[in-house]
Design an enzyme around this catalytic site. Structure first.
Site, PDB file in Angstrom:
ATOM      1  N   GLU A   1       7.718  -3.865   5.782  1.00 25.51           N
ATOM      2  CA  GLU A   1       6.651  -3.540   4.837  1.00 25.51           C
ATOM      3  C   GLU A   1       5.649  -4.668   4.731  1.00 25.51           C
ATOM      4  OE1 GLU A   1       5.088  -1.413   3.423  1.00 25.51           O
ATOM      5  OE2 GLU A   1       6.140  -0.249   1.913  1.00 25.51           O
ATOM      6  N   ASP A   2       4.393  -4.319   4.487  1.00 30.62           N
ATOM      7  CA  ASP A   2       3.392  -5.358   4.251  1.00 30.62           C
ATOM      8  C   ASP A   2       3.551  -5.957   2.856  1.00 30.62           C
ATOM      9  OD1 ASP A   2       2.702  -2.948   3.092  1.00 30.62           O
ATOM     10  OD2 ASP A   2       0.644  -2.916   3.821  1.00 30.62           O
TER      11      ASP A   2
ATOM     12  N   ASP B   1       4.902  -3.590  -4.171  1.00 33.30           N
ATOM     13  CA  ASP B   1       4.175  -3.778  -5.428  1.00 33.30           C
ATOM     14  C   ASP B   1       5.021  -3.158  -6.550  1.00 33.30           C
ATOM     15  OD1 ASP B   1       2.123  -4.130  -7.231  1.00 33.30           O
ATOM     16  OD2 ASP B   1       0.891  -2.507  -6.478  1.00 33.30           O
TER      17      ASP B   1
ATOM     18  N   PHE C   1      -4.921  -8.378  -6.601  1.00 34.89           N
ATOM     19  CA  PHE C   1      -5.075  -7.501  -5.444  1.00 34.89           C
ATOM     20  C   PHE C   1      -5.365  -8.359  -4.223  1.00 34.89           C
ATOM     21  CE2 PHE C   1      -6.660  -4.296  -2.590  1.00 34.89           C
ATOM     22  CZ  PHE C   1      -5.803  -3.250  -2.858  1.00 34.89           C
TER      23      PHE C   1
ATOM     24  N   ARG D   1      -8.935  -5.597   6.673  1.00 37.30           N
ATOM     25  CA  ARG D   1      -7.656  -5.660   7.386  1.00 37.30           C
ATOM     26  C   ARG D   1      -7.653  -6.707   8.491  1.00 37.30           C
ATOM     27  NH1 ARG D   1      -4.616  -1.122   5.781  1.00 37.30           N
ATOM     28  NH2 ARG D   1      -5.744   0.833   5.651  1.00 37.30           N
TER      29      ARG D   1
HETATM   30  P1  IMP Z   1       3.962   0.164  -4.241  1.00 35.66           P
HETATM   31  O1  IMP Z   1       4.372   1.563  -4.004  1.00 35.66           O
HETATM   32  O2  IMP Z   1       3.332   0.007  -5.618  1.00 35.66           O
HETATM   33  O3  IMP Z   1       5.084  -0.840  -4.052  1.00 35.66           O
HETATM   34  O4  IMP Z   1       2.787  -0.204  -3.253  1.00 35.66           O
HETATM   35  C1  IMP Z   1       2.803   0.235  -1.976  1.00 35.66           C
HETATM   36  C2  IMP Z   1       1.544   0.122  -1.190  1.00 35.66           C
HETATM   37  O5  IMP Z   1       0.377  -0.107  -1.969  1.00 35.66           O
HETATM   38  C3  IMP Z   1       1.628  -1.041  -0.239  1.00 35.66           C
HETATM   39  O6  IMP Z   1       2.376  -0.706   0.899  1.00 35.66           O
HETATM   40  C4  IMP Z   1       0.191  -1.279   0.056  1.00 35.66           C
HETATM   41  O7  IMP Z   1      -0.258  -0.444   1.073  1.00 35.66           O
HETATM   42  C5  IMP Z   1      -0.496  -0.940  -1.242  1.00 35.66           C
HETATM   43  N1  IMP Z   1      -0.744  -2.158  -2.037  1.00 35.66           N
HETATM   44  C6  IMP Z   1      -0.067  -2.598  -3.102  1.00 35.66           C
HETATM   45  N2  IMP Z   1      -0.587  -3.766  -3.551  1.00 35.66           N
HETATM   46  C7  IMP Z   1      -1.592  -4.057  -2.730  1.00 35.66           C
HETATM   47  C8  IMP Z   1      -2.525  -5.155  -2.650  1.00 35.66           C
HETATM   48  O8  IMP Z   1      -2.520  -6.125  -3.428  1.00 35.66           O
HETATM   49  N3  IMP Z   1      -3.433  -5.134  -1.641  1.00 35.66           N
HETATM   50  C9  IMP Z   1      -3.474  -4.112  -0.726  1.00 35.66           C
HETATM   51  N4  IMP Z   1      -2.639  -3.086  -0.751  1.00 35.66           N
HETATM   52  C10 IMP Z   1      -1.700  -3.051  -1.742  1.00 35.66           C
HETATM   53 MG    MG Z   2       2.152  -0.311   3.004  1.00 27.47          MG
END
Ligand code: IMP
Ligand code: MG
Length: 482
Positions: A398-399, A402, A451, A464
């Site tokens: 995973e990148d 969050d 962010f 990106r």
């Molecule tokens: P989550 O489901 O809230 O854990 O977030 C999942 C997805 O939201 C990540 O895989 C990212 O693609 C996107 N995301 C969450 N935070 C960021 C951020 O700070 N910058 C860019 N993308 C984010």
């Molecule tokens: Mg992602």
């Protein structure tokens, strides 16, 4: 055919000639360090002496290693290849797997895999050591050890001759101190080299710019002697900055042509005397261009407008990925590894990570719809895996994690397909925002609740391609929510 014995006998000739030359001590030792590295087809070589308390090793001469590596910290003779103190040769095939190296992380950064060290003996007493460093992992032979030990004997004679020359008065420490005063930077930890004031406002601005891009720097860490009269240095050149990550010295210029000409002359002189040192003379436009070359700054090709600050530099990211990949390669040895990523944010991380994993593996990608990305009421898989993961060891890459909701959904989906094991590797962990507590097995960095963009992560599809990770200017997001 390449025969090490021929290489070694040629090196002996060179070393013996240097020993009997009228070169000053530092030049003679540097020349020998170079001959040894070349003869052994090694990346580098150092010659060190014990201080008078026999606690630390001082580097007297070196070849092939970056300044950052040479100045990694005081070498404790009892921690760094300690058996040398007992008069033994020490061979380390893999520095990362051996506790005889005092600074394994510095070695990793320098891409050093193996080290061979032998003692420097004078009348049967250990007075220091010689080390050879290789990038590839090497098992040193007895012939290698004998070669190095013989050169060590010649060096001991050179040192003795030099002491006699100085009227039998100088102790090793005095010799070392003398040499250090001549050419070496002060032995200070990096942080204390941060100056309280700069010589010129342009230097301060340059330091701020480097800070902004998280590029490590040192201010005036080293002076290069340019001319001598008798034993005294009569002219020196002190570049303004040293950037350890790029192994580069930088001298900033003002606009006065007379000064530029003088600096150019000195610079040519430095290049003649210290050919292994990288120095650049920069005016303001030049340094913006230099940063651009590394993908930074106002002249960079990439879009950095809208980024309030850099959180993780390209070097930090790459260094961390190598460490993660190393752990993964160890942990998954003998297993059926498949890396699974979610498009598109993971592309940069997946690409770099997999290239550093030294195991056979396969890769697959999924894509999912995000909340707010369209009018769907529930998260949906828009692209599923191409292959079955049943019975495979899945590492979900995973990148960023969050809230944890995306990952939680995807893990449940994957578990339903009966993998043999399922673990998670995420580059970034934005822990402060976690809602669902998903287990993370490998984490690159924890990031604050901001962010972030770059290195695959986007804001409305942009950013990106930045090679680093930056925080998006919050005003940009607020403006949109207004
Ligand atoms: P989550 O489901 O809230 O854990 O977030 C999942 C997805 O939201 C990540 O895989 C990212 O693609 C996107 N995301 C969450 N935070 C960021 C951020 O700070 N910058 C860019 N993308 C984010
Ligand atoms: Mg992602």
């Amino acid at each position: 055919m390449d025969n090490p014995k021929i290489r070694y006998s040629q090196a002996f000739k060179q070393v013996a000639k240097t020993a009997n030359s009228s070169l000053p001590l530092n030049k003679a030792l540097n020349s020998i360090a170079k001959s040894m590295a070349k003869a052994m087809k090694a990346a580098g070589c150092t010659i060190m002496l014990l201080n008078s308390k026999r606690e630390h090793l001082d580097i007297m001469a070196a070849y092939g290693l970056s300044d950052l590596y040479l100045r990694k910290g005081a070498l404790n003779a009892h921690k760094s290849l300690p058996e040398i103190l007992e008069g033994k040769a020490v061979a380390i095939a893999d520095v990362s797997q051996d506790n005889q190296a005092q600074y394994p992380e510095a070695a990793e950064m320098e891409k050093i895999s193996s080290i061979l060290g032998v003692p420097l003996l004078q009348k049967g007493e250990v007075i220091g050591g010689i080390r050879i460093y290789t990038r590839e992992s090497r098992h040193f032979s007895q012939v290698d050890k004998d070669f190095l030990s013989t050169v060590a004997n010649i060096i001991a004679i050179i040192l003795e001759k030099n002491e006699l020359h100085q009227g039998l008065s100088a102790t090793h420490e005095e010799t070392v101190t003398k040499r250090r005063k001549l050419t070496e930077p002060p032995e200070l930890p990096y942080s204390s080299l941060r100056p309280s004031s700069f010589g010129h406002p342009s230097e301060e601005e340059f330091a701020r710019l480097l800070d902004f891009y998280r590029i490590e720097w040192l201010y005036e860490p080293r002076s290069f002697p340019l001319s001598w009269q008798d034993d005294k240095v009569t002219e020196m050149f002190t570049p303004d900055f040293y950037l350890p990550e790029l192994d580069l010295y930088i001298e900033l210029t003002t606009l006065k042509q007379s000064l530029i000409t003088e600096k150019n002359r000195k610079l040519r002189h430095v290049k003649e005397l210290y050919p292994e040192v990288n120095i650049k003379l920069l005016n303001k436009k030049d340094y913006l261009r230099l940063l651009a070359k590394y993908g930074y700054g106002p002249l960079g090709e990439t879009k950095v407008e809208g980024i309030s600050r850099v959180l993780l530099s390209q070097t930090q990211i790459q260094r961390r990925i190598r460490a993660l990949a190393k752990r993964i390669s160890r942990d998954y040895l003998g297993q059926q590894l498949i890396l699974v990523g979610i498009l598109k944010g993971v592309v940069c991380f997946m690409s770099d990570l997999m290239q550093h994993i030294s195991l056979p593996l396969t890769v697959d990608f999924m894509a999912i719809s995000y909340y707010g990305s369209n009018s769907e009421a529930a998260v949906k898989i828009t692209k599923d895996l191409d292959t079955s993961i049943a019975g495979l060891d899945v590492l979900m890459v995973e990148d960023i994690v969050d809230t944890g909701m995306t990952l939680n959904y995807v893990l449940n989906h994957l578990l339903a397909h009966n993998p043999s094991s399922l673990q998670v590797c995420t580059l970034l962990d934005k822990r402060a925002r976690r809602i669902i507590d998903v287990p993370l097995d490998y984490i690159g960095f924890e990031v604050p609740d901001e962010f972030v963009v770059g290195y695959g992560l986007d804001y409305h599809g942009e950013y990106r391609n930045l090679p680093f990770i930056g925080a998006l200017n919050p005003e940009l997001i607020e403006e949109e929510n207004r």
